[in-house]
Write an enzyme that holds these catalytic residues in place. Structure first.
Site, short mmCIF file in Angstrom:
data_model
loop_
_atom_site.label_atom_id
_atom_site.label_comp_id
_atom_site.label_asym_id
_atom_site.label_seq_id
_atom_site.Cartn_x
_atom_site.Cartn_y
_atom_site.Cartn_z
N ASP A 145 4.96 0.45 12.20
CA ASP A 145 3.71 -0.11 11.67
C ASP A 145 3.45 -1.55 12.13
O ASP A 145 2.41 -2.13 11.82
CB ASP A 145 3.72 -0.07 10.12
CG ASP A 145 3.61 1.35 9.59
OD1 ASP A 145 3.27 2.25 10.37
OD2 ASP A 145 3.88 1.55 8.39
N CYS B 37 -3.40 13.55 12.78
CA CYS B 37 -4.25 12.36 12.68
C CYS B 37 -4.14 11.59 13.99
O CYS B 37 -3.43 12.01 14.91
CB CYS B 37 -3.87 11.51 11.47
SG CYS B 37 -2.40 10.56 11.69
N ARG C 261 -8.51 0.16 4.80
CA ARG C 261 -7.57 1.08 4.15
C ARG C 261 -6.26 0.37 3.84
O ARG C 261 -5.52 0.81 2.95
CB ARG C 261 -7.25 2.26 5.08
CG ARG C 261 -8.42 3.18 5.30
CD ARG C 261 -7.99 4.34 6.14
NE ARG C 261 -6.82 4.97 5.54
CZ ARG C 261 -6.12 5.94 6.10
NH1 ARG C 261 -6.47 6.40 7.28
NH2 ARG C 261 -5.09 6.46 5.49
N LYS D 203 0.83 -1.21 0.00
CA LYS D 203 0.00 0.00 0.00
C LYS D 203 0.87 1.26 0.00
O LYS D 203 0.65 2.17 -0.80
CB LYS D 203 -0.90 0.00 1.23
CG LYS D 203 -1.52 1.36 1.52
CD LYS D 203 -2.29 1.38 2.81
CE LYS D 203 -1.47 1.66 4.05
NZ LYS D 203 -1.34 3.05 4.48
N ASN D 204 1.84 1.31 0.91
CA ASN D 204 2.60 2.56 1.06
C ASN D 204 3.51 2.85 -0.12
O ASN D 204 3.90 3.99 -0.34
CB ASN D 204 3.38 2.55 2.38
CG ASN D 204 2.45 2.73 3.58
OD1 ASN D 204 1.28 3.09 3.40
ND2 ASN D 204 2.95 2.47 4.78
N ARG E 190 1.89 14.78 13.11
CA ARG E 190 2.42 14.51 11.77
C ARG E 190 2.58 15.75 10.89
O ARG E 190 1.87 15.92 9.89
CB ARG E 190 1.57 13.44 11.07
CG ARG E 190 1.56 12.15 11.84
CD ARG E 190 0.77 11.08 11.17
NE ARG E 190 1.48 10.44 10.08
CZ ARG E 190 0.95 9.52 9.30
NH1 ARG E 190 -0.29 9.15 9.46
NH2 ARG E 190 1.66 8.96 8.34
C1 EPZ Z 1 5.01 6.71 6.38
O1 EPZ Z 1 4.35 7.85 6.93
C2 EPZ Z 1 3.97 5.61 6.28
N1 EPZ Z 1 2.90 6.06 5.40
C3 EPZ Z 1 3.45 5.26 7.66
O2 EPZ Z 1 2.57 4.17 7.54
C4 EPZ Z 1 4.63 4.85 8.55
O3 EPZ Z 1 4.17 4.62 9.85
C5 EPZ Z 1 5.69 5.96 8.57
O4 EPZ Z 1 6.10 6.28 7.22
C6 EPZ Z 1 6.94 5.59 9.35
O5 EPZ Z 1 7.51 4.42 8.82
C7 EPZ Z 1 3.04 5.99 4.08
O6 EPZ Z 1 4.05 5.61 3.54
C8 EPZ Z 1 1.86 6.40 3.25
P1 EPZ Z 1 7.36 9.93 8.33
P2 EPZ Z 1 5.03 9.27 6.88
O7 EPZ Z 1 7.36 11.20 7.58
O8 EPZ Z 1 5.84 9.36 5.65
C9 EPZ Z 1 8.10 13.38 11.57
C10 EPZ Z 1 0.62 2.93 8.00
O9 EPZ Z 1 0.05 2.47 9.03
N2 EPZ Z 1 8.02 14.37 10.47
O10 EPZ Z 1 8.46 8.96 8.07
O11 EPZ Z 1 3.98 10.28 7.09
C11 EPZ Z 1 6.74 12.70 11.84
O12 EPZ Z 1 5.91 13.49 12.63
C12 EPZ Z 1 1.22 4.33 8.00
O13 EPZ Z 1 0.68 2.32 6.92
C13 EPZ Z 1 8.28 15.70 10.73
O14 EPZ Z 1 8.59 16.08 11.86
O15 EPZ Z 1 5.96 9.21 8.16
C14 EPZ Z 1 7.18 11.41 12.49
O16 EPZ Z 1 7.41 11.61 13.85
C15 EPZ Z 1 0.94 5.10 9.22
N3 EPZ Z 1 8.18 16.61 9.71
C16 EPZ Z 1 8.51 11.09 11.80
O17 EPZ Z 1 8.92 12.31 11.17
C17 EPZ Z 1 7.85 16.24 8.44
O18 EPZ Z 1 7.79 17.12 7.55
C18 EPZ Z 1 8.43 10.01 10.73
O19 EPZ Z 1 7.32 10.25 9.88
C19 EPZ Z 1 7.60 14.88 8.18
C20 EPZ Z 1 7.69 13.95 9.21
#
Ligand code: EPZ
Length: 423
Positions: free
Chosen positions: A307, A117, A401, A22-23, A122
């Site tokens: 995850d 969310c 989802r 999915k991701n 996020r």
């Molecule tokens: C991806 O989310 C995945 N989603 C998530 O899967 C997964 O949990 C996550 O990566 C971590 O592996 C998709 O790929 C669609 P991040 P993403 O940016 O990209 C902080 C699931 O259940 N951050 O790596 O949104 C953020 O707050 C989902 O399938 C900032 O501070 O996650 C977090 O603490 C849920 N500023 C950390 O980085 C930013 O601009 C990692 O988030 C972006 C992120």
């Protein structure tokens, strides 16, 4: 809203095929906006998040053809609008990722801010700073990001403050059509990033270093068509293996990429399971035994995935011993704990709700439960499989989802599970 009714006690046994990731798929669909020619994407899972992304592309005038096997053909150059509205971005955060491709290809975009969310605030600050580093002019207005660029985006060096999967993907996509070379540092290394880079390169992009923390993108003037097969969903595959371990069962997952699950298979071995690994399969046999408690700390890839934290927690509720589970990626990813405790689990949260201490109990008791996030919801399904009695898991649209045909797949493994459809 649909519910799942699960009668606990079955020991999961059998074989399953992992779905496409999915991701990976949602991001690759966004990246298709960069192409001047049709692209075809296969091994796409049939999931609500995928439908949302297709709806978004169609709302912008993009022609999308989906066949009965979920092969998706996208003609991005039929696009008429560069707006991603609140209603669609709100239901799926990943739709925010159309911003960079629209900007890089068409010079403008208007995309709703995704907001927080259930699992935490996020932010998308690093996405926006990365785009600005490439020359984007960004303005916030009424909850929307309005972005434009004079001419083409320009290659630049950008260092991510924290490892971000979406942020790395976003800037990689935008840089693919920038003028000059972009060097991204402190990048996330998740397999989905490599899959995206493979897709971009198949369209004619020049991306290298994916899978390491430094990614270099030599911008090209245009991108063409390609056929791309999405990688296997490592989180889905692992979820069924954990469910098998928790129920004392024996499950073989086919069509997986075992190296993407190295840390997970090693944790499953720690739980006492016999794990055998082939070229594209993983076989887990718990031989009817009770799992041993497994402690873990979530971390960016190749560390233990956030995850899968909730699913391991579910297994730990009935394990022999005490486990410590620490969440380091998201602020609020323990909402399943309270629901599991209602089923008789012994879990307490410490350290400002960043750490769960789980004392294994002999058995969980069925109870009506629900969660507001995909992985928390599926962890409650695992809890229900090991509980005594009939559990109703509410609000399963979260599961829809991210888990293709969840009840059919679990029924194939011998679970007593059925969907209760609400009108
Ligand atoms: C991806 O989310 C995945 N989603 C998530 O899967 C997964 O949990 C996550 O990566 C971590 O592996 C998709 O790929 C669609 P991040 P993403 O940016 O990209 C902080 C699931 O259940 N951050 O790596 O949104 C953020 O707050 C989902 O399938 C900032 O501070 O996650 C977090 O603490 C849920 N500023 C950390 O980085 C930013 O601009 C990692 O988030 C972006 C992120």
């Amino acid at each position: 809203m649909d519910k799942l009714l699960i009668s606990g006690g079955a020991c999961l046994e059998g074989e399953l095929r992992a779905s496409g990731a999915k991701n990976s798929a949602v991001t690759i669909l966004a990246a298709s906006l960069l192409a001047n020619e049709p692209v075809t994407i296969s091994n796409v899972p049939h999931l609500r998040d995928i439908t949302t992304m297709i709806e978004l592309l169609v709302s912008m005038g993009v022609e999308v053809v989906v066949d009965e096997k979920m092969n998706i053909e996208i003609h991005a150059n039929t696009i008429k609008s560069f707006v991603a509205p609140y209603d669609l971005v709100r239901t799926m955060r990943a739709s925010f990722l159309v911003l960079g491709p629209l900007l890089a290809h068409y010079g403008e975009a208007e995309v709703s801010l995704p907001g927080g969310c259930a699992i935490g605030p996020r932010p998308v600050d690093l996405h926006l700073r990365g785009l600005e580093a490439l020359g984007a002019i960004i303005e916030m207005k009424e909850g929307y990001v309005k972005a434009r660029v004079n001419g083409r985006l320009k290659g630049a060096r950008f260092i991510f403050d924290v490892s971000t999967v979406g942020g790395t993907e976003h800037i990689m996509m935008a840089a693919a059509l920038a003028e000059g070379t972009t060097v991204l540092e402190n990048c996330a290394r998740e397999p989905e990033i490599i899959d995206l880079a493979d897709f971009l390169n198949a369209m004619g992009a020049k991306v290298s270093g994916q899978g390491t923390d430094t990614i270099t993108i030599e911008g090209v003037e245009s991108l063409g068509g390609c056929d791309h097969h999405v990688i296997a969903d490592r989180v889905e595959a692992a979820t069924y293996l954990i469910a098998a371990a928790a129920t004392g069962g024996h499950v073989k997952m086919r069509d997986v990429i075992p190296e993407h699950l190295d840390v997970v298979t090693s944790k499953l071995r720690e739980s006492g399971a016999d794990v055998t690994i082939g070229e594209d399969w993983i076989d887990l046999d718990m031989r009817g035994r009770r799992p041993k408690a497994v402690s873990l700390v979530t971390a960016p890839y190749p560390g233990f995935p956030t995850d899968l934290q909730a699913q391991f927690l579910a297994m730990n509720t009935i394990a022999e011993g005490t486990a410590t589970v620490k969440e380091t990626i998201f602020e609020n990813r323990f909402m399943h704990v309270h629901e599991m405790n209602r089923m008789g689990a012994q879990i307490r949260l410490e350290g400002n709700n960043t750490t769960a201490i789980v004392e294994g109990v002999d058995v969980l008791q069925a109870a009506p439960v629900m969660a507001n996030d995909l992985r928390a919801s599926v962890s409650l399904v695992i809890a229900a499989l090991i509980a005594d009695g009939d559990t109703v898991v509410n609000r399963i649209y979260h599961i829809d989802r991210g888990y293709e045909q969840v009840e059919e797949k679990l029924q194939n493994l011998g679970a007593k599970i059925k969907r209760i459809q609400s009108r």
